[in-house]
Design a protein around this motif. Structure first.
Motif, PDB file in Angstrom:
ATOM      1  N   GLN A  69       3.194  -6.854  15.234  1.00 48.91           N
ATOM      2  CA  GLN A  69       3.518  -8.279  15.296  1.00 48.91           C
ATOM      3  C   GLN A  69       4.817  -8.586  14.567  1.00 48.91           C
ATOM      4  N   GLU A  70       5.172  -7.738  13.613  1.00 47.28           N
ATOM      5  CA  GLU A  70       6.393  -7.920  12.833  1.00 47.28           C
ATOM      6  C   GLU A  70       7.468  -6.907  13.235  1.00 47.28           C
ATOM      7  N   ASN A  71       7.280  -6.319  14.441  1.00 50.33           N
ATOM      8  CA  ASN A  71       8.257  -5.379  15.007  1.00 50.33           C
ATOM      9  C   ASN A  71       8.444  -4.123  14.159  1.00 50.33           C
ATOM     10  N   ILE A  72       7.346  -3.681  13.560  1.00 48.71           N
ATOM     11  CA  ILE A  72       7.352  -2.430  12.807  1.00 48.71           C
ATOM     12  C   ILE A  72       6.332  -1.491  13.452  1.00 48.71           C
ATOM     13  N   SER A  73       6.783  -0.328  13.866  1.00 40.72           N
ATOM     14  CA  SER A  73       5.870   0.648  14.452  1.00 40.72           C
ATOM     15  C   SER A  73       5.263   1.517  13.353  1.00 40.72           C
ATOM     16  N   VAL A  74       4.047   1.997  13.603  1.00 37.25           N
ATOM     17  CA  VAL A  74       3.306   2.759  12.592  1.00 37.25           C
ATOM     18  C   VAL A  74       2.872   4.096  13.171  1.00 37.25           C
ATOM     19  N   GLN A  75       3.096   5.136  12.400  1.00 37.85           N
ATOM     20  CA  GLN A  75       2.573   6.458  12.720  1.00 37.85           C
ATOM     21  C   GLN A  75       1.594   6.856  11.623  1.00 37.85           C
ATOM     22  N   PHE A  76       0.412   7.346  12.019  1.00 37.44           N
ATOM     23  CA  PHE A  76      -0.593   7.787  11.051  1.00 37.44           C
ATOM     24  C   PHE A  76      -0.567   9.302  10.938  1.00 37.44           C
ATOM     25  N   THR A  77      -0.617   9.781   9.712  1.00 44.33           N
ATOM     26  CA  THR A  77      -0.726  11.210   9.429  1.00 44.33           C
ATOM     27  C   THR A  77      -2.082  11.461   8.775  1.00 44.33           C
ATOM     28  N   PHE A  78      -2.884  12.330   9.387  1.00 44.25           N
ATOM     29  CA  PHE A  78      -4.233  12.598   8.897  1.00 44.25           C
ATOM     30  C   PHE A  78      -4.224  13.818   7.978  1.00 44.25           C
ATOM     31  N   LEU A  79      -4.781  13.601   6.788  1.00 43.62           N
ATOM     32  CA  LEU A  79      -4.769  14.607   5.726  1.00 43.62           C
ATOM     33  C   LEU A  79      -6.120  14.608   5.017  1.00 43.62           C
ATOM     34  N   PRO A  80      -6.412  15.633   4.229  1.00 42.66           N
ATOM     35  CA  PRO A  80      -7.537  15.504   3.294  1.00 42.66           C
ATOM     36  C   PRO A  80      -7.300  14.277   2.409  1.00 42.66           C
ATOM     37  N   TRP A  81      -8.372  13.564   2.087  1.00 39.53           N
ATOM     38  CA  TRP A  81      -8.228  12.276   1.413  1.00 39.53           C
ATOM     39  C   TRP A  81      -7.435  12.375   0.112  1.00 39.53           C
ATOM     40  N   ASN A  82      -7.727  13.359  -0.711  1.00 42.95           N
ATOM     41  CA  ASN A  82      -7.024  13.473  -1.990  1.00 42.95           C
ATOM     42  C   ASN A  82      -5.532  13.705  -1.801  1.00 42.95           C
ATOM     43  N   ARG A  83      -5.193  14.494  -0.786  1.00 42.88           N
ATOM     44  CA  ARG A  83      -3.776  14.751  -0.532  1.00 42.88           C
ATOM     45  C   ARG A  83      -3.089  13.486   0.005  1.00 42.88           C
ATOM     46  N   ALA A  84      -3.799  12.723   0.831  1.00 42.01           N
ATOM     47  CA  ALA A  84      -3.221  11.472   1.342  1.00 42.01           C
ATOM     48  C   ALA A  84      -2.846  10.548   0.196  1.00 42.01           C
ATOM     49  N   MET A  85      -3.732  10.432  -0.780  1.00 42.43           N
ATOM     50  CA  MET A  85      -3.463   9.598  -1.947  1.00 42.43           C
ATOM     51  C   MET A  85      -2.296  10.165  -2.761  1.00 42.43           C
ATOM     52  N   HIS A  86      -2.327  11.458  -3.020  1.00 44.01           N
ATOM     53  CA  HIS A  86      -1.299  12.103  -3.844  1.00 44.01           C
ATOM     54  C   HIS A  86       0.082  11.979  -3.214  1.00 44.01           C
ATOM     55  N   ASP A  87       0.183  12.301  -1.936  1.00 44.26           N
ATOM     56  CA  ASP A  87       1.489  12.300  -1.275  1.00 44.26           C
ATOM     57  C   ASP A  87       2.057  10.889  -1.133  1.00 44.26           C
ATOM     58  N   THR A  88       1.185   9.904  -0.951  1.00 43.71           N
ATOM     59  CA  THR A  88       1.661   8.529  -0.863  1.00 43.71           C
ATOM     60  C   THR A  88       2.157   8.049  -2.219  1.00 43.71           C
ATOM     61  N   LEU A 235       6.349  -5.243   2.342  1.00 44.12           N
ATOM     62  CA  LEU A 235       5.444  -4.774   3.399  1.00 44.12           C
ATOM     63  C   LEU A 235       4.034  -5.295   3.180  1.00 44.12           C
ATOM     64  N   ASN A 236       3.597  -5.311   1.924  1.00 41.53           N
ATOM     65  CA  ASN A 236       2.260  -5.815   1.619  1.00 41.53           C
ATOM     66  C   ASN A 236       2.147  -7.304   1.936  1.00 41.53           C
ATOM     67  N   GLU A 237       3.167  -8.058   1.570  1.00 41.25           N
ATOM     68  CA  GLU A 237       3.158  -9.496   1.843  1.00 41.25           C
ATOM     69  C   GLU A 237       3.127  -9.763   3.345  1.00 41.25           C
ATOM     70  N   LEU A 238       3.931  -9.045   4.076  1.00 40.47           N
ATOM     71  CA  LEU A 238       3.971  -9.181   5.538  1.00 40.47           C
ATOM     72  C   LEU A 238       2.616  -8.826   6.144  1.00 40.47           C
ATOM     73  N   PHE A 239       2.052  -7.714   5.699  1.00 41.67           N
ATOM     74  CA  PHE A 239       0.760  -7.274   6.224  1.00 41.67           C
ATOM     75  C   PHE A 239      -0.331  -8.308   5.946  1.00 41.67           C
ATOM     76  N   ASN A 240      -0.380  -8.809   4.723  1.00 38.47           N
ATOM     77  CA  ASN A 240      -1.405  -9.778   4.351  1.00 38.47           C
ATOM     78  C   ASN A 240      -1.290 -11.059   5.158  1.00 38.47           C
ATOM     79  N   ARG A 241      -0.077 -11.510   5.361  1.00 32.74           N
ATOM     80  CA  ARG A 241       0.139 -12.745   6.114  1.00 32.74           C
ATOM     81  C   ARG A 241      -0.360 -12.607   7.560  1.00 32.74           C
ATOM     82  N   THR A 242      -0.036 -11.493   8.184  1.00 29.57           N
ATOM     83  CA  THR A 242      -0.430 -11.296   9.577  1.00 29.57           C
ATOM     84  C   THR A 242      -1.923 -10.998   9.695  1.00 29.57           C
ATOM     85  N   LEU A 243      -2.473 -10.268   8.738  1.00 28.84           N
ATOM     86  CA  LEU A 243      -3.924 -10.031   8.720  1.00 28.84           C
ATOM     87  C   LEU A 243      -4.675 -11.352   8.622  1.00 28.84           C
ATOM     88  N   ALA A 244      -4.199 -12.269   7.777  1.00 32.87           N
ATOM     89  CA  ALA A 244      -4.833 -13.589   7.656  1.00 32.87           C
ATOM     90  C   ALA A 244      -4.779 -14.332   8.984  1.00 32.87           C
TER      91      ALA A 244
END
Length: 271
Positions: A69-88, A235-244
């Protein structure tokens, strides 16, 4: 008197000049440009998230559509959960999805508004009627759980005080197998996750099992943005606004209509 008055005037003029220069500098600073695409880390949690699911799961589709909705495309990378948290946390990804709130995580991440309300219930055999209102109603019963999971502070306290017997194993699938064999009396599991597991992975026992409609726990999960990244707040502000907006218009609810009609005990996935 004249000198004193002139000094005051010059002082005021100096302050006004400095203030004006400050405003001018702020106006000349370019706004932080948001990216046209971002990468989000996540783990396997069907039916909400899964690399091989249609559109990678309902939560992946929801998050992707919100940013679109805000013209930003998203790609998801699937990882073990702990690694997803660490790498982010270390800046490899713009965000990580989705996580329950913990104080230690809030030190390093910005939390979005709640993306998902998880509903944990007790599953039981259809041949063994089960009723509960208070956790004390489970006294003398054995609950199947997953190692490392918490089912809420009230439940944890009841286990600690030996009001509830909890036997945890490595996966929800193991629990449902044990339930079918009568080795546990009930299984604590998120309702959509549980029915997905039964229908997609355990079809031989799926028709033997149902759930009690009273929630054991309603748990919220969030999209996390690393505080160290300069674009995270925007990004968080944009996401929250559109989610609402999605919630107000009813669009949010439509994402979950294909998951479960769990109130009548059936489950399906749309393709």
């Amino acid at each position: 008197m004249l000198k004193t008055g002139l000094g005051k005037v010059l002082l005021v003029l100096g302050i006004v000049l400095l203030w004006g220069q400050s405003l001018l500098l702020q106006a000349e600073e370019p706004e932080l440009a948001l990216p046209q695409s971002i990468e989000i880390s996540t783990g396997e949690w069907p039916p909400f998230l899964g690399e091989d699911l249609p559109e990678q799961g309902v939560i992946a589709r929801l998050i992707r559509d919100i940013f679109a909705q805000e013209n930003i495309s998203v790609q998801f990378t699937f990882l073990p959960w702990n690694r997803a948290m660490h790498d982010t946390l270390n800046g490899k990804y713009a965000a990580t999805a989705i996580w329950m709130f913990q104080d230690d995580r809030a030190k390093n991440f910005l939390y979005s508004q709640a993306v998902l309300d998880e509903k944990f219930v007790f599953f039981h055999l259809k041949s063994s009627p089960f009723y509960w209102q208070e956790l004390t109603d489970l006294q003398g019963m054995l609950v199947g759980g997953v190692s490392g999971y918490s089912y809420g502070p009230e439940f944890d306290t009841a286990v600690k005080n030996f009001i509830i017997g909890l036997d945890s194993v490595g996966s929800g699938e193991q629990n449902f197998r044990r339930l079918a064999l009568g080795r546990v009396d009930v299984v604590a599991e998120e309702i959509s996750v549980g029915y997905h597991m039964l229908r997609q992975r355990l079809p031989d026992i799926a028709d033997l099992i149902t759930h009690h409609p009273q929630p054991l726990l309603i748990n919220q999960s969030f999209l996390l943005f690393p505080k160290a990244q300069p674009q995270s707040a925007a990004l968080n502000e944009l996401f929250n606004r559109t989610l609402a907006d999605f919630r107000v218009t009813g669009r949010y609810d439509s994402y979950f209509e294909s998951l479960t009609t769990a109130d009548i005990g059936t489950f399906y996935l749309s393709n």
